[in-house]
Design an enzyme around this catalytic site. Structure first.
Site, PDB file in Angstrom:
ATOM      1  N   GLY A  11     -30.505 -12.135 -28.271  1.00 13.36           N
ATOM      2  CA  GLY A  11     -29.320 -11.366 -27.868  1.00 13.36           C
ATOM      3  C   GLY A  11     -28.966 -10.335 -28.924  1.00 13.36           C
ATOM      4  O   GLY A  11     -29.062 -10.601 -30.113  1.00 13.36           O
ATOM      5  N   ARG A  72     -36.673 -10.783 -24.562  1.00 16.45           N
ATOM      6  CA  ARG A  72     -37.127 -12.170 -24.697  1.00 16.45           C
ATOM      7  C   ARG A  72     -38.556 -12.202 -24.158  1.00 16.45           C
ATOM      8  O   ARG A  72     -38.855 -11.567 -23.149  1.00 16.45           O
ATOM      9  CB  ARG A  72     -36.204 -13.099 -23.928  1.00 16.45           C
ATOM     10  N   SER A  73     -39.441 -12.894 -24.831  1.00 13.77           N
ATOM     11  CA  SER A  73     -40.848 -12.903 -24.423  1.00 13.77           C
ATOM     12  C   SER A  73     -41.352 -14.320 -24.179  1.00 13.77           C
ATOM     13  O   SER A  73     -41.280 -15.175 -25.064  1.00 13.77           O
ATOM     14  CB  SER A  73     -41.699 -12.224 -25.500  1.00 13.77           C
ATOM     15  N   ASP A 103     -31.567 -18.442 -33.329  1.00 16.44           N
ATOM     16  CA  ASP A 103     -32.387 -19.648 -33.505  1.00 16.44           C
ATOM     17  C   ASP A 103     -33.794 -19.495 -32.905  1.00 16.44           C
ATOM     18  O   ASP A 103     -34.789 -19.858 -33.530  1.00 16.44           O
ATOM     19  CB  ASP A 103     -31.654 -20.833 -32.867  1.00 16.44           C
ATOM     20  N   GLY A 104     -33.879 -18.937 -31.688  1.00 17.25           N
ATOM     21  CA  GLY A 104     -35.183 -18.739 -31.044  1.00 17.25           C
ATOM     22  C   GLY A 104     -36.053 -17.799 -31.861  1.00 17.25           C
ATOM     23  O   GLY A 104     -37.254 -18.027 -32.045  1.00 17.25           O
ATOM     24  N   THR A 126     -26.760 -12.817 -34.693  1.00 18.05           N
ATOM     25  CA  THR A 126     -26.285 -13.372 -33.414  1.00 18.05           C
ATOM     26  C   THR A 126     -24.769 -13.482 -33.478  1.00 18.05           C
ATOM     27  O   THR A 126     -24.224 -13.814 -34.531  1.00 18.05           O
ATOM     28  CB  THR A 126     -26.899 -14.764 -33.113  1.00 18.05           C
ATOM     29  N   ILE A 127     -24.110 -13.202 -32.365  1.00 18.90           N
ATOM     30  CA  ILE A 127     -22.641 -13.280 -32.394  1.00 18.90           C
ATOM     31  C   ILE A 127     -22.165 -14.732 -32.475  1.00 18.90           C
ATOM     32  O   ILE A 127     -21.016 -14.992 -32.800  1.00 18.90           O
ATOM     33  CB  ILE A 127     -21.997 -12.598 -31.156  1.00 18.90           C
ATOM     34  N   ASP A 128     -23.065 -15.690 -32.172  1.00 15.77           N
ATOM     35  CA  ASP A 128     -22.631 -17.080 -32.005  1.00 15.77           C
ATOM     36  C   ASP A 128     -22.315 -17.820 -33.309  1.00 15.77           C
ATOM     37  O   ASP A 128     -21.668 -18.868 -33.280  1.00 15.77           O
ATOM     38  CB  ASP A 128     -23.697 -17.876 -31.243  1.00 15.77           C
ATOM     39  N   ASP A 130     -24.159 -19.680 -34.966  1.00 15.20           N
ATOM     40  CA  ASP A 130     -24.635 -21.068 -34.859  1.00 15.20           C
ATOM     41  C   ASP A 130     -25.902 -21.323 -35.674  1.00 15.20           C
ATOM     42  O   ASP A 130     -26.667 -22.220 -35.341  1.00 15.20           O
ATOM     43  CB  ASP A 130     -24.876 -21.422 -33.381  1.00 15.20           C
ATOM     44  N   ARG A 172     -22.338 -19.827 -26.320  1.00 19.80           N
ATOM     45  CA  ARG A 172     -23.338 -20.741 -25.757  1.00 19.80           C
ATOM     46  C   ARG A 172     -22.907 -22.196 -25.945  1.00 19.80           C
ATOM     47  O   ARG A 172     -21.841 -22.548 -25.503  1.00 19.80           O
ATOM     48  CB  ARG A 172     -24.708 -20.446 -26.360  1.00 19.80           C
ATOM     49  N   GLY A 186      -3.475 -17.660 -31.810  1.00 25.90           N
ATOM     50  CA  GLY A 186      -2.380 -18.612 -31.590  1.00 25.90           C
ATOM     51  C   GLY A 186      -2.475 -19.345 -30.259  1.00 25.90           C
ATOM     52  O   GLY A 186      -1.461 -19.584 -29.583  1.00 25.90           O
ATOM     53  N   LYS A 214       8.132 -23.310 -24.648  1.00 26.03           N
ATOM     54  CA  LYS A 214       7.128 -22.242 -24.498  1.00 26.03           C
ATOM     55  C   LYS A 214       7.014 -21.881 -23.029  1.00 26.03           C
ATOM     56  O   LYS A 214       6.865 -22.752 -22.185  1.00 26.03           O
ATOM     57  CB  LYS A 214       5.764 -22.720 -25.012  1.00 26.03           C
ATOM     58  N   GLU A 223     -17.590 -20.958 -23.749  1.00 24.49           N
ATOM     59  CA  GLU A 223     -18.513 -21.128 -22.621  1.00 24.49           C
ATOM     60  C   GLU A 223     -19.371 -22.359 -22.957  1.00 24.49           C
ATOM     61  O   GLU A 223     -19.699 -22.617 -24.096  1.00 24.49           O
ATOM     62  CB  GLU A 223     -19.407 -19.894 -22.428  1.00 24.49           C
ATOM     63  N   ILE A 253     -18.456  -7.977 -23.040  1.00 22.98           N
ATOM     64  CA  ILE A 253     -17.748  -7.025 -23.920  1.00 22.98           C
ATOM     65  C   ILE A 253     -17.760  -7.532 -25.366  1.00 22.98           C
ATOM     66  O   ILE A 253     -17.660  -6.754 -26.307  1.00 22.98           O
ATOM     67  CB  ILE A 253     -16.286  -6.735 -23.491  1.00 22.98           C
TER      68      ILE A 253
HETATM   69  P1  ATP Z   1     -29.426 -15.494 -29.491  1.00 21.62           P
HETATM   70  O1  ATP Z   1     -28.916 -16.706 -30.213  1.00 21.62           O
HETATM   71  O2  ATP Z   1     -28.585 -14.302 -29.743  1.00 21.62           O
HETATM   72  O3  ATP Z   1     -29.718 -15.709 -28.025  1.00 21.62           O
HETATM   73  P2  ATP Z   1     -32.179 -16.031 -30.160  1.00 21.62           P
HETATM   74  O4  ATP Z   1     -33.048 -15.494 -31.228  1.00 21.62           O
HETATM   75  O5  ATP Z   1     -31.869 -17.503 -30.229  1.00 21.62           O
HETATM   76  O6  ATP Z   1     -30.881 -15.136 -30.141  1.00 21.62           O
HETATM   77  P3  ATP Z   1     -33.962 -16.488 -27.917  1.00 21.62           P
HETATM   78  O7  ATP Z   1     -34.099 -15.805 -26.616  1.00 21.62           O
HETATM   79  O8  ATP Z   1     -33.750 -17.954 -27.926  1.00 21.62           O
HETATM   80  O9  ATP Z   1     -32.839 -15.714 -28.729  1.00 21.62           O
HETATM   81  O10 ATP Z   1     -35.301 -16.211 -28.758  1.00 21.62           O
HETATM   82  C1  ATP Z   1     -35.832 -14.906 -28.904  1.00 21.62           C
HETATM   83  C2  ATP Z   1     -37.321 -14.922 -28.724  1.00 21.62           C
HETATM   84  O11 ATP Z   1     -37.915 -15.743 -29.738  1.00 21.62           O
HETATM   85  C3  ATP Z   1     -37.824 -15.527 -27.411  1.00 21.62           C
HETATM   86  O12 ATP Z   1     -37.870 -14.598 -26.353  1.00 21.62           O
HETATM   87  C4  ATP Z   1     -39.217 -15.987 -27.762  1.00 21.62           C
HETATM   88  O13 ATP Z   1     -40.164 -14.943 -27.630  1.00 21.62           O
HETATM   89  C5  ATP Z   1     -39.096 -16.379 -29.234  1.00 21.62           C
HETATM   90  N1  ATP Z   1     -38.973 -17.841 -29.357  1.00 21.62           N
HETATM   91  C6  ATP Z   1     -37.941 -18.610 -28.968  1.00 21.62           C
HETATM   92  N2  ATP Z   1     -38.192 -19.924 -29.163  1.00 21.62           N
HETATM   93  C7  ATP Z   1     -39.438 -19.986 -29.686  1.00 21.62           C
HETATM   94  C8  ATP Z   1     -40.299 -21.057 -30.086  1.00 21.62           C
HETATM   95  N3  ATP Z   1     -39.920 -22.325 -30.017  1.00 21.62           N
HETATM   96  N4  ATP Z   1     -41.516 -20.725 -30.579  1.00 21.62           N
HETATM   97  C9  ATP Z   1     -41.909 -19.445 -30.661  1.00 21.62           C
HETATM   98  N5  ATP Z   1     -41.150 -18.401 -30.293  1.00 21.62           N
HETATM   99  C10 ATP Z   1     -39.951 -18.654 -29.814  1.00 21.62           C
END
Ligand code: ATP
Length: 322
Positions: A11, A72-73, A103-104, A126-128, A130, A172, A186, A214, A223, A253
């Site tokens: 994201g 995302r791939s 994290d991904g 990441t905005i989260d 986390d 998330r 508040g 109040k 979410e 937004i």
């Molecule tokens: P956000 O927290 O903002 O969503 P993110 O980095 O966690 O960001 P993801 O879509 O989870 O977003 O991951 C981004 C890309 O990283 C994925 O599209 C994928 O290509 C790759 N990725 C995610 N998980 C794995 C994994 N376990 N192993 C290898 N590549 C990964």
């Protein structure tokens, strides 16, 4: 190390551009050549690289989103895909990679390090908020301020009409944005995934607030905090409490907009920190800020670890909302 690449993935988050700029300019200052990769790991798979010099990153510090685009791939999730991505880097004689994302993105970076031996440094974008290994992620402060602005506006109408509003914020499966926004705005109730609650408990707090004088209430909901979503929670609270609540989902937004000064400074420090880690031969780490100082934590330790919300802030929110 002579040539490095930088990508943004997952994201988008406000401040990613500031991080790209910091990577490009601090690398240039160290005598490195820099390439941008378009669309994150997708661009790595396609060898979609562009040369970036200091002037190419002019006038982006204040812009939200990412000039390198993000995607995302699925293919990158496979070992064959990652081998293909690594071969494109080798063909372009790129010796190291800065991966900005969540994290991904870090999981993908770790896989590139372990399977392909490519030095990769993660930057928390990441905005989260986390991610383990940093007190704050790039984009979090901006997202919180954007959500807060919306809540302040909704507060005006809630107060004028003496209503209850349920406001859903992003995050998330985590409640970092909700907690910060709830305290700063508040909120009478803050509903977080980390602190399970019930519609009954929610209704009780709102009814107690009303009995103390109040005339309106704001419920900030992360979410993912309630099964079925915020509308389901509002409906359940209506059933047990006997009053109507309006629901506003702030949505995307919170992702956009010009980064705050705090995010720009954080991104600038972390982008430069990532280059320092690469030139120092310390690929395989994530850079972060811990207690005000730049820290490097092995990606292996960061991935899959869950950062907890500030529990004392949860308690403080409860005390201050009386
Ligand atoms: P956000 O927290 O903002 O969503 P993110 O980095 O966690 O960001 P993801 O879509 O989870 O977003 O991951 C981004 C890309 O990283 C994925 O599209 C994928 O290509 C790759 N990725 C995610 N998980 C794995 C994994 N376990 N192993 C290898 N590549 C990964």
């Amino acid at each position: 190390m002579k040539r490095i690449a930088v990508l943004t993935s997952g994201g988008d988050a406000p401040g990613m551009n500031a991080a790209i700029r910091a990577v490009v300019r601090s690398a240039f200052a160290s005598g490195l050549e820099v390439f941008g990769v378009r669309r994150g790991y997708l661009g790595l798979l396609e060898g979609d690289f562009l040369s970036l010099g200091p002037r190419d990153v002019a006038n982006i510090l204040q812009r939200g989103g990412t000039i390198l685009l993000t995607a995302r791939s699925q293919e990158f999730l496979t070992e064959e895909g990652r081998a293909k991505a690594a071969s494109h880097l080798r063909e372009a004689r790129i010796d190291g990679l800065v991966a900005i994302g969540g994290d991904g993105t870090y999981r993908g970076a770790l896989a590139l390090v372990e399977e392909q031996g490519i030095p990769v440094v993660g930057v928390p974008g990441t905005i989260d908020n986390d991610l383990w290994g940093t007190d704050f992620t790039i984009g979090f402060d901006t997202a919180v301020n954007t959500a807060l602005g919306a809540i302040d506006r909704i507060r005006d109408t809630a107060a004028s009409h003496e209503r209850v509003f349920f406001i859903e914020v992003m995050g998330r499966q985590t409640g970092f944005i909700a907690l910060e926004v709830g305290v700063a705005g508040g909120a009478e109730v803050i509903v977080l995934p980390e602190v399970p609650t019930t519609p009954e408990a929610c209704a009780q707090v709102i009814l107690d607030s009303a009995s103390k004088g109040k005339r309106s209430s704001i419920v900030v909901v992360a979410e993912g905090a309630y099964p079925g979503g915020t509308s389901a929670l509002a409906e359940a609270v209506r059933r047990v409490g006997g009053f109507d609540g309006r629901v506003t989902v702030l949505g995307h937004i919170q992702r956009g907009g010009s980064p705050t000064a705090r995010d720009r400074v954080l991104a600038s420090r972390l982008g430069a920190g990532a280059v320092e880690a690469l030139t120092g031969g310390r690929g395989g780490v994530a850079v972060g800020v811990i207690a005000g100082e730049i820290a490097e934590v092995p990606l292996k330790e960061v991935v899959g670890r869950r950062k907890d919300i500030h529990r004392r802030l949860v308690e403080l929110a409860r005390i201050l909302s009386i």
